[in-house]
Write a protein that holds these residues in place. Structure first.
Motif, PDB file in Angstrom:
ATOM      1  N   VAL A   1       0.842  -1.253   0.042  1.00  0.00           N
ATOM      2  CA  VAL A   1      -0.159  -0.022   0.013  1.00  0.00           C
ATOM      3  C   VAL A   1       0.718   1.222   0.220  1.00  0.00           C
ATOM      4  O   VAL A   1       2.048   1.125   0.562  1.00  0.00           O
ATOM      5  CB  VAL A   1      -1.152  -0.157   1.410  1.00  0.00           C
TER       6      VAL A   1
ATOM      7  N   SER B   1      -2.851   0.509  -3.847  1.00  0.00           N
ATOM      8  CA  SER B   1      -2.443  -0.797  -3.713  1.00  0.00           C
ATOM      9  C   SER B   1      -2.161  -1.409  -4.600  1.00  0.00           C
ATOM     10  O   SER B   1      -2.752  -1.145  -5.927  1.00  0.00           O
ATOM     11  CB  SER B   1      -3.261  -1.520  -2.557  1.00  0.00           C
TER      12      SER B   1
ATOM     13  N   GLY C   1       2.300   1.057   7.348  1.00  0.00           N
ATOM     14  CA  GLY C   1       1.984   0.683   5.691  1.00  0.00           C
ATOM     15  C   GLY C   1       3.004   1.466   4.993  1.00  0.00           C
ATOM     16  O   GLY C   1       2.733   1.827   3.772  1.00  0.00           O
TER      17      GLY C   1
ATOM     18  N   ASN D   1      -1.584   5.319   8.683  1.00  0.00           N
ATOM     19  CA  ASN D   1      -0.704   4.166   8.482  1.00  0.00           C
ATOM     20  C   ASN D   1       0.742   4.473   8.091  1.00  0.00           C
ATOM     21  O   ASN D   1       1.453   3.696   7.737  1.00  0.00           O
ATOM     22  CB  ASN D   1      -1.382   3.617   6.999  1.00  0.00           C
TER      23      ASN D   1
END
Length: 430
Positions: free
Chosen positions: A45, A96, A284, A428
């Motif tokens: 991601v 992503s 992420g 994230n």
């Protein structure tokens, strides 16, 4: 210059691309132990800032990554328990892609530039490094090269408390979803996002050690645990399946290893990506940081004629940039390890606590968060972001980018300091 990259992940391949763009005469070999198109894990991601960085560095590979990316909009925080049952929202959007698809793009681009990419070659003994001016150890968190020189690199590894397992699912999520489910043994949750358009989403399941043991997951074979997890998350999965096997091997329960090093350089050996540092998956940012490492290292080698000076500059500058990011990663990991302190709150309050887990609470952040719970506000924001994406895509298509050699590490890390509390980078990533 003769350069050997051990590891054909994002760090190794993107370094090879970036170094070739800055010095076509470099002889670069990438050694990857796995066969082509074989990779652990499901999806990665990232956000617009990584696409911007890639377009500045290498527009050709950036266009291929952009074309293969899946867009997700908003983030949903679903809380299902005895006290509260509902959904809260964060705004923003991200992208992503399947990890295998990303590596295929980077491999093709590296080969087109003249990089010798060798799959299926194992470096059985780290002492048998190929002869080269520089060896880039980009062989992941379990780097055998780093482990063989752990004392000289000053390696430190702290292991997290919560067990987690990295799965896929044939449920195609359209947003980034956090689903928290209360069981008789305690709370268990997943982080999910689309990975392969129309086919697969990534689904990371996590829980406390007490819940893990209480559900019997400590004694079940990981594959036998999948039906139990499907039952627990039946509502969020909407009847779809969880997938354990990636490249033929089942997923395993793990505890996150937070890895850091006192230095990333030992002689002519330099670390990059997860071999140099790890950041908890709730940020992420692993792929993004690995690719920035690659750019900064290539840039440093192009700026300093003496390779040792170049490696030293990369080491000092990039490690300094990673220190606050890794600190934020530790904070994020710790927050999820102490989740019971927050789970008695209603979904909106719980989601706000998640959004400010790195600090920086303020009244205006809370007001923005409350406004985001209104459907009309979310629709208006999505419309604004759609227009913004259209404009940015057209700018990239016109080639409004800098030459590859102009991308500096400071350019690459600016994205970490931007954003609002509803921007997914604050959820994230640092």
């Amino acid at each position: 210059m003769r350069i050997v990259c051990v590891g054909g992940g994002p760090a190794g391949l993107y370094f090879a691309i970036s170094a070739k763009l800055r010095g076509a005469g470099h002889e670069i070999t990438v050694i990857e132990r796995d066969p082509p198109e074989a990779t652990y894990g499901w999806g990665v991601v990232y956000w617009n800032d990584l696409l911007d960085i890639m377009h500045h560095n290498d527009p050709e590979s950036a266009r291929a990554v952009s074309a293969g990316s899946v867009l997700w909009q908003d983030q949903e925080i679903r809380l299902h328990g005895s006290r509260h049952d509902g959904t809260a929202y964060f705004g923003g959007y991200g992208y992503s892609m399947g990890r295998a698809a990303l590596l295929e793009i980077l491999t093709r681009r590296a080969q087109a530039l003249g990089v010798d990419v060798r799959h299926g070659e194992k470096l059985d003994d780290p002492a048998d490094l190929p002869e080269a001016d520089i060896v880039v150890a980009a062989d992941g968190a379990g780097s055998r090269i780093r482990q063989s020189r752990a004392e000289r690199f000053g390696t430190e590894v702290d292991t997290g408390r919560n067990p987690y397992i990295w799965l896929g699912t044939d449920r195609q999520f359209e947003s980034f979803v956090f689903d928290f489910e209360e069981t008789p043994a305690g709370w268990i949750w997943f982080h999910a996002y689309p990975s392969i358009k129309g086919k697969i989403s990534t689904c990371i399941v996590e829980c406390s050690p007490q819940t893990w043991r209480g559900l019997g997951l400590d004694t079940l074979d990981p594959e036998d645990a999948v039906p139990l997890l499907e039952k627990i998350f039946h509502r969020a999965l909407d009847g779809h399946n969880l997938i354990s096997r990636s490249r033929g091997e089942p997923a395993r329960w793990q505890r996150f290893s937070h890895l850091s090093n006192r230095t990333w350089v030992d002689g002519n050996v330099v670390l990059a990506g997860d071999a140099a540092h790890t950041t908890h998956f709730t940020l992420g940012s692993g792929t993004r940081l690995a690719m920035i490492d690659a750019i900064v290292l290539a840039h440093s080698l192009s700026q300093y004629p003496d390779p040792q000076v170049a490696l030293r500059e990369y080491d000092q500058h990039r490690r300094a940039e990673l220190q606050p990011i890794q600190a934020a990663a530790r904070t994020s990991m710790s927050w999820f390890e102490q989740l019971d302190d927050y789970l008695d709150r209603d979904p909106v309050s719980f989601a706000y606590a998640m959004s400010v887990r790195h600090g920086n609470q303020s009244s205006w952040r809370h007001r923005v968060h409350l406004a985001t719970q209104i459907a009309a506000v979310r629709r208006a924001r999505r419309a604004y972001e759609s227009g913004k994406r259209w404009y940015e895509d057209r700018s990239r298509a016109r080639g409004a980018t800098a030459p590859a050699g102009t991308v500096t590490s400071r350019t690459a890390v600016e994205g970490h300091t931007r954003g609002t509390p509803e921007d997914p980078r604050t959820i994230n990533s640092p």
